[in-house]
Each structure stands twice: as structure tokens, then as C-alpha cells.
Design a protein around this motif. Structure first.
Motif, short mmCIF file in Angstrom:
data_model
loop_
_atom_site.label_atom_id
_atom_site.label_comp_id
_atom_site.label_asym_id
_atom_site.label_seq_id
_atom_site.Cartn_x
_atom_site.Cartn_y
_atom_site.Cartn_z
N ALA A 13 0.83 -1.20 0.00
CA ALA A 13 0.00 0.00 0.00
C ALA A 13 0.86 1.24 0.00
O ALA A 13 0.49 2.27 -0.58
CB ALA A 13 -0.93 0.00 1.22
N VAL A 14 2.01 1.15 0.66
CA VAL A 14 2.91 2.30 0.68
C VAL A 14 3.48 2.54 -0.71
O VAL A 14 3.55 3.68 -1.19
CB VAL A 14 4.04 2.08 1.70
CG1 VAL A 14 5.05 3.22 1.63
CG2 VAL A 14 3.47 1.97 3.10
N ALA A 15 3.89 1.45 -1.36
CA ALA A 15 4.48 1.61 -2.68
C ALA A 15 3.51 2.24 -3.67
O ALA A 15 3.91 2.96 -4.58
CB ALA A 15 4.94 0.24 -3.20
N ALA A 16 2.22 1.98 -3.45
CA ALA A 16 1.21 2.51 -4.36
C ALA A 16 0.63 3.83 -3.89
O ALA A 16 -0.30 4.35 -4.48
CB ALA A 16 0.08 1.49 -4.53
N ALA A 17 1.17 4.37 -2.79
CA ALA A 17 0.59 5.58 -2.20
C ALA A 17 0.67 6.76 -3.16
O ALA A 17 1.60 6.87 -3.95
CB ALA A 17 1.32 5.93 -0.91
N LEU A 18 -0.30 7.61 -3.04
CA LEU A 18 -0.32 8.82 -3.86
C LEU A 18 0.56 9.88 -3.24
O LEU A 18 0.30 10.33 -2.14
CB LEU A 18 -1.77 9.34 -3.97
CG LEU A 18 -1.96 10.69 -4.68
CD1 LEU A 18 -1.50 10.57 -6.13
CD2 LEU A 18 -3.41 11.14 -4.58
N ALA A 19 1.59 10.29 -3.94
CA ALA A 19 2.47 11.35 -3.45
C ALA A 19 1.87 12.68 -3.86
O ALA A 19 1.56 12.90 -5.02
CB ALA A 19 3.87 11.20 -4.05
N LEU A 20 1.73 13.56 -2.88
CA LEU A 20 1.14 14.87 -3.14
C LEU A 20 2.16 15.94 -2.85
O LEU A 20 2.32 16.37 -1.72
CB LEU A 20 -0.10 15.07 -2.25
CG LEU A 20 -1.28 14.13 -2.56
CD1 LEU A 20 -2.38 14.36 -1.54
CD2 LEU A 20 -1.80 14.39 -3.95
N PRO A 21 2.90 16.41 -3.82
CA PRO A 21 3.88 17.45 -3.57
C PRO A 21 3.19 18.76 -3.25
O PRO A 21 2.33 19.21 -3.99
CB PRO A 21 4.65 17.55 -4.91
CG PRO A 21 3.71 17.00 -5.92
CD PRO A 21 2.85 16.00 -5.23
N ALA A 22 3.54 19.35 -2.09
CA ALA A 22 2.95 20.61 -1.71
C ALA A 22 3.47 21.72 -2.61
O ALA A 22 4.59 21.69 -3.08
CB ALA A 22 3.29 20.92 -0.26
N ARG A 23 2.61 22.71 -2.85
CA ARG A 23 2.97 23.77 -3.75
C ARG A 23 3.41 25.00 -2.99
O ARG A 23 2.88 25.33 -1.95
CB ARG A 23 1.77 24.12 -4.64
CG ARG A 23 1.57 23.12 -5.74
CD ARG A 23 0.11 22.90 -6.02
NE ARG A 23 -0.45 22.00 -5.02
CZ ARG A 23 -1.66 21.48 -5.13
NH1 ARG A 23 -2.40 21.74 -6.14
NH2 ARG A 23 -2.11 20.67 -4.18
N SER A 24 4.38 25.70 -3.50
CA SER A 24 4.91 26.88 -2.83
C SER A 24 5.30 27.93 -3.86
O SER A 24 5.76 27.61 -4.95
CB SER A 24 6.13 26.50 -1.99
OG SER A 24 6.77 27.65 -1.49
N ALA A 25 5.13 29.19 -3.47
CA ALA A 25 5.53 30.28 -4.34
C ALA A 25 7.00 30.61 -4.18
O ALA A 25 7.55 31.45 -4.87
CB ALA A 25 4.68 31.52 -4.02
N PHE A 26 7.68 29.92 -3.27
CA PHE A 26 9.08 30.21 -3.00
C PHE A 26 9.98 29.36 -3.89
O PHE A 26 9.59 28.28 -4.35
CB PHE A 26 9.40 29.93 -1.52
CG PHE A 26 8.68 30.85 -0.58
CD1 PHE A 26 9.29 32.00 -0.11
CD2 PHE A 26 7.38 30.59 -0.18
CE1 PHE A 26 8.64 32.85 0.75
CE2 PHE A 26 6.71 31.44 0.68
CZ PHE A 26 7.34 32.58 1.15
N ALA A 27 11.18 29.82 -4.11
CA ALA A 27 12.15 29.03 -4.85
C ALA A 27 12.39 27.72 -4.12
O ALA A 27 12.47 27.69 -2.90
CB ALA A 27 13.46 29.82 -4.96
N GLN A 28 12.48 26.64 -4.86
CA GLN A 28 12.56 25.34 -4.24
C GLN A 28 14.01 24.97 -3.90
O GLN A 28 14.87 24.97 -4.78
CB GLN A 28 11.97 24.29 -5.18
CG GLN A 28 10.52 24.54 -5.54
CD GLN A 28 9.59 24.56 -4.35
OE1 GLN A 28 9.92 23.99 -3.30
NE2 GLN A 28 8.46 25.21 -4.48
N PRO A 29 14.27 24.64 -2.63
CA PRO A 29 15.61 24.20 -2.24
C PRO A 29 15.95 22.87 -2.91
O PRO A 29 15.07 22.16 -3.41
CB PRO A 29 15.50 24.04 -0.72
CG PRO A 29 14.27 24.80 -0.33
CD PRO A 29 13.35 24.71 -1.51
N ALA A 30 17.21 22.53 -2.88
CA ALA A 30 17.67 21.31 -3.55
C ALA A 30 17.18 20.05 -2.85
O ALA A 30 16.91 19.05 -3.48
CB ALA A 30 19.19 21.32 -3.64
N ARG A 31 17.07 20.06 -1.52
CA ARG A 31 16.73 18.86 -0.78
C ARG A 31 15.22 18.67 -0.69
O ARG A 31 14.46 19.62 -0.54
CB ARG A 31 17.32 18.92 0.64
CG ARG A 31 18.81 19.16 0.66
CD ARG A 31 19.37 19.04 2.07
NE ARG A 31 19.40 17.66 2.52
CZ ARG A 31 19.80 17.29 3.74
NH1 ARG A 31 20.20 18.21 4.60
NH2 ARG A 31 19.82 16.03 4.09
#
Length: 355
Positions: A13-31
């Protein structure tokens, strides 16, 4: 009880989990930090875990968060055990039985993001039920058997001398408005749910009344962040950074719930009721989070935000006849001082000025 083997079998179930990347107006850090959340969808009850991304608190700590909804809380623990997530949410009701069997892995709880007590039992307005004791012989609805309302309410009934496995019937009725509809239509006699869930039901205009909480309700059912001990040692700054982001978000929400609701909806507009105006969407989040925001600060004199009181674990273990000699491998407060190293007054000013 859920065994460690059963948790590992749930890993699919974990492998099939839906990943939801949060959205941000800020520049995205590398990590990128992967955070596994033990529920099926993004909802307002997660708000203090999420909005640090949109407010720039994560970026200030040098990372971007990727939130993964993995289904149940056991799957969130599997995600940590397998290395599929960097941080996971955790609840003692699923973890303590594993610890009691001596099968606990290498994860450790390092931050408490919601404190007890957040659950209630509701009945229809015309119901003749007036107490938890009168639930004997009744059918109690819960959102899902993998959701925290089920084991926590069982513990409360047990503390009142009832046998939660024999004296009542349990029915899974779904989450949010679906749970309220089940109560309204009489599919169940009562509904056990947490604060933000009842807020969603209230926002849908479904009437209900709460049964009075028993006196001296046990201080159990907190919700935590956990990570592998070796990961904390290796990436301490990262773990402190996410904890600090959650702490800042919690202070932000307490200072201005409306600002917190707007920040949440900017990140996840799909969480608003379908067809609602912006103002109605904000009101729906405010209704859902009104009770929860009060539980972000610890209910213990002098305790810092995020700190863990091991007495909560001892109480829950004792209620369930679990023999646990030590919780040293189960929790740590070693990051709390660093997590709290920020200006609370500045965060409050940000909340009040939020546009």
C-alpha cells in the motif's frame, strides 16, 4: 493487535501511495524531505504539518517537503521501516503493541504535533443516549478501522469498565460528511470521530450532539512525528528543521486561524467543498480546525511545543495490559530545544499581517 509482520505485508500500500507534492511560491531548495501521512487524503486536520511549505518555513530550513498520503497509520510506519519516507506520522495505539512484543524497529518519535484529547462521541439530536456508559449494546460508527478514533474510543470505554470488543458493535462509515450522513440516517447509534472530522460534518449542516466526555478522560491519543534514529543522527538539522517548521505553523495558526485556513487553501484548493466561494471555503476550514488548533500547545505546565510526555504512553500501555519496561527506544525530546529556537512573536506578527 497488529504485528510487525502484518505491517510489512502492508508495504504494498505504501508503494502505491499517492504522493502529493505541496505547492509553494518560494524558490525550491535542492533537498526534498518525504513525509508519510497515515491517512487517505489531504485534509484540514493536517494543516500544521503542511502550511510551513507554503509559508516559506521549509525553504528557510533548506528543504522542500513532499507529502505522501499512504492510507492508514500502520502504512506510515511501514514507510519509515522500509526507508520509503524520511519522516512519518505515528500514533501509539498502533505502535505500542509492537513495542510490547519486543518487535519495535529503529524508528523513534521526536515531535508531538497534536496533544490529547481530540475525540468525541456524537449522537443524533433526538437520541436518548446521555453518556458513554449507555453505549453498551449499541452500534458505534468510526471513520475507518485503521483510523485513530477506533482504538482511542475503545480505550475510553475500557476505562469505564466496558469491554469494547464485546459490549458494543463497531461499523466503519467513512470519513468527513459520509460519517455524518451515516449517523443522520440511523446506520449507527453513535459516531466516534476526532475534532476536525466533526467540524466537517458541522460545516455540511448535519445536526448532532456530543455525549459528555467522561471525567478524567485518559490523556492518550497524541499524534507524533517519527524518523529512524540513524537518520536523526545523520541529518539532525533536517529533522530539527521540519519540526521547527511545524512548530512555527502551529503558532501561526493559533495567532490567526483564518490566515492559516487561507494558507492551506492556497496550497490545496481542491480541499475546499465543491462549488464553494472563497469565503465559504475558508469558513469550512475554520469549522474543521477550530477545536484542533487548541491542541497544538502541550497541556503540561512549562512544556515546550512539540515535547513528548512519556506518561501518555505509560497510561495507554497500562490501559491495554501491555508490559513495557522502558520507552527509551520509543521517544526522544533531544531535538525540542532546537526546534523551539525561533521568535514566536515574529510568527504571530506574520500571521496577523498575512494577505
Amino acid at each position: 493487535m497488529v504485528t510487525r509482520r502484518e505491517w510489512l505485508l502492508a508495504s504494498g500500500a505504501v508503494a502505491a501511495a499517492l504522493a502529493l507534492p505541496a505547492r509553494s511560491a518560494f524558490a525550491q531548495p535542492a533537498r526534498t524531505v518525504k513525509v508519510a501521512i497515515g491517512q487517505k487524503t489531504i485534509a484540514p486536520n493536517l494543516v500544521n504539518l503542511l502550511i510551513g511549505e507554503g509559508l516559506g518555513y521549509n525553504a528557510a530550513e533548506g528543504f522542500k517537503a513532499q507529502f505522501m498520503t499512504v492510507g492508514g497509520v500502520s502504512n506510515a510506519q511501514v514507510a519509515i521501516d522500509r526507508g520509503d519516507s524520511d519522516i512519518s506520522t505515528g500514533v501509539p495505539s498502533f505502535a505500542l503493541p509492537i513495542l510490547a512484543k519486543g518487535e519495535w524497529g529503529k524508528a523513534i518519535h521526536f515531535y508531538q504535533y497534536t496533544y490529547p484529547y481530540k475525540w468525541d462521541v456524537a449522537v443524533k439530536p433526538e437520541s436518548t443516549l446521555t453518556s458513554y456508559e449507555e453505549l453498551k449494546g449499541k452500534n458505534i460508527g468510526v471513520p475507518d478501522f485503521a483510523e485513530t478514533a477506533f482504538p482511542v474510543t475503545k480505550n475510553v470505554l475500557r476505562s469505564l469498565g466496558l469491554d469494547p470488543d464485546r459490549d458494543v458493535k463497531w461499523t466503519a462509515v467513512g470519513t468527513g460528511v459520509a460519517a455524518g450522513v451515516a449517523l443522520q440516517r440511523g446506520a449507527v447509534d453513535a459516531l466516534a470521530y476526532y475534532d476536525t472530522g466533526f467540524g466537517q460534518i458541522e460545516g455540511a449542516g448535519i445536526p448532532f450532539k456530543m455525549l459528555p466526555l467522561p471525567k478524567n478522560v485518559p490523556m492518550v491519543g497524541g499524534q507524533f512525528l517519527m524518523a529512524l534514529r540513524e537518520r536523526i543522527a545523520k541529518d539532525r538539522d533536517l529533522m530539527v528543521g521540519y519540526g521547527r517548521s511545524v512548530a512555527k505553523a502551529s503558532v501561526f495558526l493559533a495567532a490567526s486561524p483564518r490566515a492559516g485556513a487561507r494558507a492551506f487553501l492556497k496550497m490545496y484548493p481542491e480541499a475546499a467543498p465543491r462549488g464553494s466561494s472563497e469565503e465559504d471555503a475558508i469558513k469550512s476550514v475554520l469549522l474543521a480546525t477550530a477545536r484542533r488548533i487548541k491542541l497544538y500547545d502541550p497541556p503540561y505546565a512549562g512544556a515546550k511545543i512539540g515535547s513528548i510526555n512519556p506518561e501518555e504512553f505509560r497510561i495507554e500501555a497500562q490501559m491495554n495490559d501491555m508490559k513495557i519496561s522502558s520507552f527509551d527506544a520509543f521517544l526522544t525530546n533531544e531535538l525540542i530545544d532546537e526546534i523551539n529556537s525561533f521568535d514566536r512573536e515574529e510568527i504571530k506578527r506574520q500571521a496577523l499581517a498575512y494577505a
